[in-house]
Design an enzyme around this catalytic site. Structure first.
Site, mmCIF file in Angstrom:
data_model
loop_
_atom_site.group_PDB
_atom_site.id
_atom_site.type_symbol
_atom_site.label_atom_id
_atom_site.label_comp_id
_atom_site.label_asym_id
_atom_site.label_seq_id
_atom_site.Cartn_x
_atom_site.Cartn_y
_atom_site.Cartn_z
ATOM 1 C CG ASP A 250 1.000 -2.313 -1.686
ATOM 2 O OD1 ASP A 250 2.058 -2.559 -2.284
ATOM 3 O OD2 ASP A 250 -0.001 -3.048 -1.756
ATOM 4 C CG ASP B 17 -0.275 -5.105 -7.638
ATOM 5 O OD1 ASP B 17 -1.169 -5.135 -8.497
ATOM 6 O OD2 ASP B 17 0.935 -5.100 -7.914
ATOM 7 C CG ASP C 1 -2.967 -5.384 -0.404
ATOM 8 O OD1 ASP C 1 -3.361 -6.366 -1.074
ATOM 9 O OD2 ASP C 1 -1.853 -4.875 -0.572
#
Length: 224
Positions: free
Chosen positions: A12, A14, A170
């Protein structure tokens, strides 16, 4: 170079490659706050983090047309890009991990629900665009995260096996997407706790990419 056909690392962007979530939170509040939606960290992590703008618009701008939702959330992304300019720093250990994967011949893929402009800005700001074999944008597919399709596309592009690969995420929706695609997923604790990430399906969590336990797990999984 070690031959590692069938393995890949999928990231991922961000909150995973760089801790940009506080800036997203600020941008959402700037644009959606005047429209009656104010977010603290806890609410952001549950209701916004990792979700595509289409689903965010459906939930928080239900009375707007599709075109107007896109305009409003486009404003949010412009605010974010202004905030993030010159402030992009990689998570500790990221660059060393990318070097090791490159040296071992392990292909890497970026998989995100962020708009392409944001994703490309962050990757170029970190100086790592060239590291990734492809950039998968959830909004450009029939389904974004938490659907498994974005990660399935990433695996397909590099010809990698889900079970032999590792994903890094996250957010809850991101962990759910990667695990639904069959990829063992490590949660990165930039915003969520170990309990949150493991509860969403992660096999483990780490504070950053220099975590010794994470590095040991990667060495075993990637045969390096």
């Amino acid at each position: 170079m070690i031959e590692t056909l069938g393995r890949a690392l999928l990231f991922d962007i961000d909150g995973t490659l760089a801790n940009t979530d506080p800036l997203h939170l600020k941008a959402f509040n700037q644009v959606l706050g005047p429209r009656g939606h104010v977010f603290d960290h806890a609410r952001f992590s549950k209701e916004l983090q990792g979700f595509a703008n289409v689903s965010i618009g459906e939930r928080f701008l239900p009375d707007e047309t599709l075109e107007r939702r896109a305009e409003i959330l486009g404003e949010k992304e412009e605010v974010f890009r202004d905030l993030v300019a010159g402030q992009i720093e990689p998570l500790p250990g990221l660059m060393a991990l990318l070097d090791r994967a490159d040296g071992a011949g392990v292909p890497m893929v970026a998989v995100t629900n962020a708009p392409r402009l944001n994703a490309e800005l962050l990757l170029s700001g970190l100086g790592i665009t060239h590291r990734f074999k492809t950039l998968v944008i959830g909004d450009e597919l029939p389904y974004g995260k938490p659907h498994p399709l974005p990660y399935q596309e990433g695996l397909r592009f590099v010809g990698a096996s889900a079970a032999a690969s590792i994903a890094f995420e996250d957010s809850r929706s991101g962990v759910q997407s990667a695990t639904a695609a069959g990829i063992p997923t490590v949660g990165i604790r930039t915003s969520l706790s170990d309990a949150d990430l493991v509860g969403a399906g992660a096999i483990a969590s780490a504070s950053a990419f220099d975590d010794p336990t994470l590095l040991g797990r990667l060495a075993r999984a990637m045969n390096w």
